[in-house]
Design an enzyme around this catalytic site. Structure first.
Site, PDB file in Angstrom:
ATOM      1  CE  LYS A  39      -1.280  -0.588   4.674  1.00 45.84           C
ATOM      2  NZ  LYS A  39      -1.619  -0.038   6.381  1.00 45.84           N
TER       3      LYS A  39
ATOM      4  NE  ARG B 130      -6.759  -0.411  10.794  1.00 44.34           N
ATOM      5  CZ  ARG B 130      -5.720  -0.164  10.488  1.00 44.34           C
ATOM      6  NH1 ARG B 130      -3.935   1.147  10.878  1.00 44.34           N
ATOM      7  NH2 ARG B 130      -4.838  -1.594   9.634  1.00 44.34           N
TER       8      ARG B 130
ATOM      9  CE1 TYR C 290       9.472  32.955   4.919  1.00 45.33           C
ATOM     10  CE2 TYR C 290       8.569  30.536   4.666  1.00 45.33           C
ATOM     11  CZ  TYR C 290       8.791  31.452   3.644  1.00 45.33           C
ATOM     12  OH  TYR C 290       7.991  31.681   2.362  1.00 45.33           O
TER      13      TYR C 290
ATOM     14  CG  MET D  52       5.465  24.316  -0.646  1.00 48.29           C
ATOM     15  SD  MET D  52       4.702  24.951  -1.202  1.00 48.29           S
ATOM     16  CE  MET D  52       3.347  26.441  -0.269  1.00 48.29           C
TER      17      MET D  52
HETATM   18  C1  LIG Z   1      -4.368  -4.105   7.302  1.00 45.29           C
HETATM   19  C2  LIG Z   1      -2.329  -4.144   8.035  1.00 45.29           C
HETATM   20  N1  LIG Z   1      -1.883  -5.242   7.745  1.00 45.29           N
HETATM   21  C3  LIG Z   1      -0.320  -5.364   7.459  1.00 45.29           C
HETATM   22  C4  LIG Z   1       0.188  -4.103   7.151  1.00 45.29           C
HETATM   23  C5  LIG Z   1       1.646  -3.756   7.213  1.00 45.29           C
HETATM   24  O1  LIG Z   1       2.514  -4.029   8.335  1.00 45.29           O
HETATM   25  P1  LIG Z   1       3.831  -3.950   8.806  1.00 45.29           P
HETATM   26  O2  LIG Z   1       4.556  -2.895   7.906  1.00 45.29           O
HETATM   27  O3  LIG Z   1       3.886  -2.924   9.614  1.00 45.29           O
HETATM   28  O4  LIG Z   1       4.414  -4.846   8.283  1.00 45.29           O
HETATM   29  C6  LIG Z   1      -0.543  -2.775   7.484  1.00 45.29           C
HETATM   30  C7  LIG Z   1       0.287  -1.593   7.806  1.00 45.29           C
HETATM   31  O5  LIG Z   1       0.184  -0.608   7.728  1.00 45.29           O
HETATM   32  C8  LIG Z   1      -2.092  -2.970   7.410  1.00 45.29           C
HETATM   33  O6  LIG Z   1      -2.583  -1.802   7.864  1.00 45.29           O
END
Ligand SMILES: Cc1ncc(COP(=O)(O)O)c(C=O)c1O
Length: 373
Positions: free
Chosen positions: A35, A133, A261, A309
């Site tokens: 991700k 969550r 700044y 920036m």
């Molecule tokens: C649902 C879920 N699984 C796995 C992971 C992977 O976590 P890590 O990078 O700590 O291995 C994440 C990361 O945020 C996650 O949200």
């Protein structure tokens, strides 16, 4: 042309994959979590490389990531960890993507959409065992999951959960989550009369809770070379991402010269200041003002004044020899000097994940020496 760029060392990724595989329990799948553009390393490039290395499972957060990944990972499984919208079901089906079902309402909406399309949709159920969550709340699992398992257009294939904390000095905390998860798994498998693909562990659990590997481990940060902590000797992972730019101006200034700044920093003595073309809009966090370091000519140069920036100023010291055009390392190695995301994270009061995923995705990612990418 952009003046800062990211270099990903594909050999470091391969090295990390190899080490992680050596720790995998027999029968458990490695499920790289790609991700947020593979934690800033580039989703498509990392996915392609991992697939070429034989990875057969991938996890992403959102549908658009899964769609980008599909063309480069062949028939590998792609699990979407977030909750997809029922309206997107045709895309899931066409691209053979596995959604996570997060509650009964979501399950019914997906079931109805699958029915309308005339398909049985393969899904994983997501259980909230204490993370608070996404997912079916564990305490309601006994009543709710049997109903979900009877929905005619959902094909339950797997069950996932996520640890809130895996702390070696408080093992019961993760232990309780694992227990809740395994109970739900038994309940569902009994009802269905078949096994489900179960996964709960990410990087920390992979290290500290070997019994949590089950059918697969969703590993993110370790793949990118961070997070080994106390296991660093046994698991000598290599950070794969370097972030670089060039000096665009150098000026030699006297003592008491104001920088940035609000002039939050002033020179104590004559020195060379270098300005580099990168700022918080590129992902160099503003909290690094007067705190961060960059590497120039193999030396650590402090970030002075406020990060703005698009530009930051660094102090190269007197008679530095630094010239416009010199390479600057924001993350990585230069000569014997190093600065990595965990160090910057410590300075910022955050985690390496945030440092890596903050690097603007519009910056060019280079993969030196990788002919496939
Ligand atoms: C649902 C879920 N699984 C796995 C992971 C992977 O976590 P890590 O990078 O700590 O291995 C994440 C990361 O945020 C996650 O949200």
């Amino acid at each position: 042309m952009q003046q800062s760029w990211v270099e990903v060392d594909v050999r470091a990724l391969e090295h990390n994959l190899r080490l992680l595989r050596q720790r995998l329990a027999p029968g458990a799948a490695l499920m790289p979590v790609l991700k947020s553009e593979a934690y800033g390393h580039g989703l498509v490039a990392v996915g392609r490389r991992a697939r070429a290395d034989g990875v057969n499972w991938f996890a992403v957060a959102y549908l658009h990531e899964a769609l980008a990944l599909r063309p480069v990972v062949g028939a590998a499984h792609i699990l979407i960890l977030g909750a997809v919208e029922p309206a997107d079901l045709p895309l899931l089906v066409r691209h053979n993507l596995l959604p996570s079902v997060v509650d009964e309402e979501h399950a019914r909406a997906l079931d109805a959409a699958a029915g309308a399309l005339g398909v049985r949709l393969p899904v994983h159920l997501k259980l909230d065992t204490g993370m608070g969550r996404l997912g079916f709340v564990w305490s309601e699992a006994g009543q709710v999951l049997p109903r979900v398992a009877r929905l005619p257009h959902l094909d339950l294939q797997g069950l996932g959960s996520h640890f809130a904390a895996v702390e070696p000095d408080d093992p019961d905390r993760a232990g309780r989550q694992l227990e809740r998860f395994l109970q739900a798994r038994v309940l569902l498998e009994r009802q269905l009369g078949r096994r489900l693909f179960a996964h709960i562990s990410s990087s920390r659990a992979f290290l500290h809770l070997p019994g949590g590997q089950l059918d697969g481990v969703r590993i993110g940060i370790l793949l990118f070379g961070y997070g080994a902590g106390a296991f660093a000797e046994q698991l000598p992972l290599q950070p794969a991402l370097q972030w670089k730019t060039r000096v665009i101006q150098v000026k030699t200034v006297p003592a008491d010269f104001p920088v940035g700044y609000y002039s939050t920093w002033r020179t104590a003595a004559p020195t060379d200041l270098a300005t580099i073309a990168l700022g918080y809009a590129d992902g160099y966090l503003r909290v690094l003002s007067n705190k961060g370091y960059v590497l120039i000519r193999g030396r650590r140069c402090p970030v002075v004044g406020r990060v703005s920036m698009n530009w930051i100023t660094v102090d190269c010291g007197p008679a530095s020899g630094v010239r416009a055009g010199d390479e600057v390392v924001l993350l990585g190695r230069q000569g014997d000097a190093e600065v990595w995301a965990d160090e910057l994270a410590g300075l910022c009061g955050t985690i390496a994940y945030e440092i890596l995923t903050s690097i603007a995705s519009r910056l060019e990612r280079r993969y030196p020496g990788d002919s496939q990418i």
